[in-house]
Each structure stands twice: as C-alpha cells, then as structure tokens.
Design an enzyme around this catalytic site. Structure first.
Site, PDB file in Angstrom:
ATOM      1  N   GLY A 246     -14.439  42.391 -24.834  1.00  0.00           N
ATOM      2  CA  GLY A 246     -15.133  42.214 -23.565  1.00  0.00           C
ATOM      3  C   GLY A 246     -16.635  42.165 -23.768  1.00  0.00           C
ATOM      4  O   GLY A 246     -17.416  42.553 -22.897  1.00  0.00           O
TER       5      GLY A 246
ATOM      6  N   GLY B 246     -19.210  40.676 -21.174  1.00  0.00           N
ATOM      7  CA  GLY B 246     -19.238  41.205 -19.819  1.00  0.00           C
ATOM      8  C   GLY B 246     -20.506  41.979 -19.505  1.00  0.00           C
ATOM      9  O   GLY B 246     -21.444  42.047 -20.309  1.00  0.00           O
ATOM     10  N   GLN B 247     -20.534  42.587 -18.324  1.00  0.00           N
ATOM     11  CA  GLN B 247     -21.731  43.282 -17.852  1.00  0.00           C
ATOM     12  C   GLN B 247     -22.155  44.389 -18.812  1.00  0.00           C
ATOM     13  O   GLN B 247     -23.320  44.471 -19.203  1.00  0.00           O
ATOM     14  CB  GLN B 247     -21.490  43.878 -16.462  1.00  0.00           C
ATOM     15  CG  GLN B 247     -22.734  44.564 -15.884  1.00  0.00           C
ATOM     16  CD  GLN B 247     -22.429  45.410 -14.667  1.00  0.00           C
ATOM     17  OE1 GLN B 247     -21.295  45.844 -14.467  1.00  0.00           O
ATOM     18  NE2 GLN B 247     -23.444  45.667 -13.857  1.00  0.00           N
TER      19      GLN B 247
ATOM     20  N   ASP C 189     -14.308  37.983 -26.967  1.00  0.00           N
ATOM     21  CA  ASP C 189     -14.071  37.746 -25.541  1.00  0.00           C
ATOM     22  C   ASP C 189     -13.210  36.497 -25.408  1.00  0.00           C
ATOM     23  O   ASP C 189     -12.737  35.951 -26.409  1.00  0.00           O
ATOM     24  CB  ASP C 189     -15.395  37.612 -24.789  1.00  0.00           C
ATOM     25  CG  ASP C 189     -15.319  38.211 -23.383  1.00  0.00           C
ATOM     26  OD1 ASP C 189     -14.387  37.840 -22.641  1.00  0.00           O
ATOM     27  OD2 ASP C 189     -16.187  39.030 -23.026  1.00  0.00           O
TER      28      ASP C 189
ATOM     29  N   ASP D  91      -7.820  37.603 -27.340  1.00  0.00           N
ATOM     30  CA  ASP D  91      -7.197  38.209 -26.164  1.00  0.00           C
ATOM     31  C   ASP D  91      -6.498  39.490 -26.612  1.00  0.00           C
ATOM     32  O   ASP D  91      -5.613  39.453 -27.477  1.00  0.00           O
ATOM     33  CB  ASP D  91      -6.193  37.231 -25.554  1.00  0.00           C
ATOM     34  CG  ASP D  91      -5.607  37.711 -24.237  1.00  0.00           C
ATOM     35  OD1 ASP D  91      -5.752  38.915 -23.922  1.00  0.00           O
ATOM     36  OD2 ASP D  91      -5.004  36.888 -23.525  1.00  0.00           O
TER      37      ASP D  91
ATOM     38  N   TYR E  64      -6.725  50.063 -10.633  1.00  0.00           N
ATOM     39  CA  TYR E  64      -7.744  50.273 -11.671  1.00  0.00           C
ATOM     40  C   TYR E  64      -7.827  51.753 -12.056  1.00  0.00           C
ATOM     41  O   TYR E  64      -7.803  52.110 -13.234  1.00  0.00           O
ATOM     42  CB  TYR E  64      -9.092  49.777 -11.164  1.00  0.00           C
ATOM     43  CG  TYR E  64     -10.250  50.034 -12.104  1.00  0.00           C
ATOM     44  CD1 TYR E  64     -10.302  49.423 -13.360  1.00  0.00           C
ATOM     45  CD2 TYR E  64     -11.298  50.876 -11.730  1.00  0.00           C
ATOM     46  CE1 TYR E  64     -11.374  49.656 -14.222  1.00  0.00           C
ATOM     47  CE2 TYR E  64     -12.367  51.101 -12.579  1.00  0.00           C
ATOM     48  CZ  TYR E  64     -12.405  50.498 -13.819  1.00  0.00           C
ATOM     49  OH  TYR E  64     -13.461  50.722 -14.673  1.00  0.00           O
TER      50      TYR E  64
END
Length: 314
Positions: A8, A11-12, A34, A52, A142
């Site tokens: 990831g 990402g942010q 990613d 993945d 989540y």
C-alpha cells in the site's frame, strides 16, 4: 542488511512513510508495493513492484526477489469504503494480512509492522481517554477486521515468534496526499476548501470530537516503534497512539484565525454514525512507556503548518 517492503506504498500513509524510510535507510533499500502499473509510478517510489496481497504466491515471489527483511503492511480498505464494500474489506484486510504473515515466515522476514486503528473501539468503549486494554466491539466491517487483525498478529508473535508490531492510528492529516475513504477525511478536505475560498460542507456534526494526528508525527512514531528493541515491548500489535483531539467546529475556528472569511456548513451523512462509535480521546501511556512515544504537533501548530505547506503546493 535491512531491506524493507511497504505494501500500500502509494496510499496516504504509505507514500509518506516510504519517503521517510528511504531517507533513513537509503532509497534502494525500500521497495514500494501497490496495485498500480510500473509505468504509472513516479521514480521516487522505485524500486517498485506491482503486487496484490491477496495473491499469496506473487507476494512470496516479491519477498524472495528483493530479499526482504522487514515489511510495513499498509494495504487496507478504510472505514467509509469498507461499509460500502464489506466483503472486499474483509478479504483485503484479513486474507491479505494472513498472506503477509504466512509469507513472512516462509521467506524469513524478520519484522512486520501492521498498523491498526481507533476503529477497533465501539460505543461500549469508554470514549474519554480510552485505555489500552478495554472493550473492543466495533460496529463497522473495517473496525471488525482491525480487531481480528490485532489478534491474528499477536497470535503469530506467540505461536511463531514472529516480530509483529502495530499501533492504532487516529484520524491522520496530511498536506502531501489526499485521504483515502475514511471517516476523518473532512480534516484534510477542509483545508483545500478554505484555501480556495470555498464554503466547505462537512459530513460530520460540528461538535463531533475525534482523535487526530498530523502525518509527520504518525510517520515518525511508526518508525520509532519499528526500531524499538523487541525485548523492550510487552505489547505488540495494539498500541494506543495519540496526539490531539478536536471537534469539527474547533478545527474550523482555528482555520478562521488564518482565513477569516472561511465558511463551513454541516450536513452529516452515514459517516456520522461511524464517528459516534469511536472515542473522543485516547490514553497512550503504554506507548509512551514502552517506546517513549511523544507527539510534537497540537491543533494550533498543525493548522499553521498545513496552511503554510498547502499554499506552497498550490
């Protein structure tokens, strides 16, 4: 020699953590992973692997290819998106984590850092100064995956002696990257609207108080936990991690000190129900004791720095 993989990594959180790790360990010692194609990825994120975490064999091949010794596992589906796609949230957050942990054992990875979230808490949890050990009854998919993830990580510590560690991120605020589908996204979006001279429509009520953290503190704290000696840690995958708490109105008022004409309205949506199940403040004394955690930014300093950097950026 330390060789790090960040899942990831675009990402942010991952993008900023990757940059910090490259600065600390060397740009070639940190591999970004990613879902984007290599041709779409900026040079600053190289070396890069399209991968993945749901593809166990592919992920093991990546670990072996780069002789990875440490993994920062940030690939996840966040809270708001998770409620829209709960089955996908479970697959990525639980099956993906399981694959990462199994691959780590198979490929000799020494350390896995897997962040959790304040979403592990629910309405039955004490909302003020939420303690380290408390009731974990989340009401979102989540949050459910994060509770299960903490337990799974601790199982691998006790059962397989794998060094896994993690912390419960609060809402994160960054000027470098846009948010990725969480319930605290308003705390980033509001700055962009203010600087454009636009009225911001907040999806939470004005008096909604949530724990927040400025991204520089989050990145620094994550690396500090990762670098702490394993023998000094009594906890592993579930550290409470705190900085500041404020309401939507308090953030807006602080921004108005810099941009007096800024206007905001409140139109709560489905994310309000999620926010109401989360704590208002977090007790992080365990992190402070076991790995000397201490934040550097409060609300005033964060707002000033955000506006300064976003002005430079736009």
């Amino acid at each position: 020699m330390t060789k790090i993989l960040v899942t990831g990594g675009l990402g942010q959180i991952g993008s900023e953590l990757t940059a910090a790790l490259k600065n600390q360990y060397g740009k070639d010692q940190v591999v970004t992973c990613d879902l984007a194609e290599l041709s779409q990825v900026h040079q600053e994120f190289h070396p890069y692997e399209k991968g993945d975490v749901l593809n166990a064999k592919q992920f093991q091949d990546i670990l072996k290819k780069h002789q990875i010794t440490e993994i920062y596992h940030l690939a996840a589906i966040l809270s708001a998106v998770g409620e829209q796609k709960p089955q996908h949230c479970w697959k990525v957050n639980i099956d993906g984590l399981y694959n990462v942990l199994e691959a780590s054992i198979e490929c000799g990875v020494k350390k896995v850092v897997c962040p959790s979230s304040i979403a592990v808490f629910g309405p039955e949890t004490p909302q003020i100064k939420t303690p380290q050990e408390t009731i974990l009854l989340p009401k979102t998919m989540y949050g459910l995956t994060k509770v299960a993830g903490e337990l799974l990580c601790d199982y691998y510590v006790s059962k397989f002696n794998l060094d896994v560690r993690g912390l419960r991120y609060p809402g994160l605020i960054s000027y470098k990257t846009l948010p990725g589908g969480g319930t605290t996204d308003y705390a980033v979006e509001i700055f962009y609207a203010a600087l454009k001279g636009e009225k911001y429509t907040c999806f939470l009520k004005p008096d909604t108080v949530l724990p927040m953290m400025y991204m520089p503190d989050a990145v620094r704290g994550t690396i500090e936990l990762a670098e702490t000696s394993f023998k000094d840690l009594k906890h592993h995958s579930n550290f409470n991690f705190a900085s500041m708490s404020f309401s939507c109105q308090e953030l807006a008022d602080e921004i108005k000190k810099h941009i007096p004409n800024f206007q905001i309205e409140y139109v709560p949506d489905h994310r309000q129900q999620i926010a109401e199940t989360w704590p208002q403040s977090i007790d992080d004394c365990t992190a402070r004791k076991e790995w000397n955690w201490k934040p550097q930014y409060d609300l005033k300093a964060m707002v000033k720095d955000m506006l300064h950097n976003l002005k430079q950026k736009t």
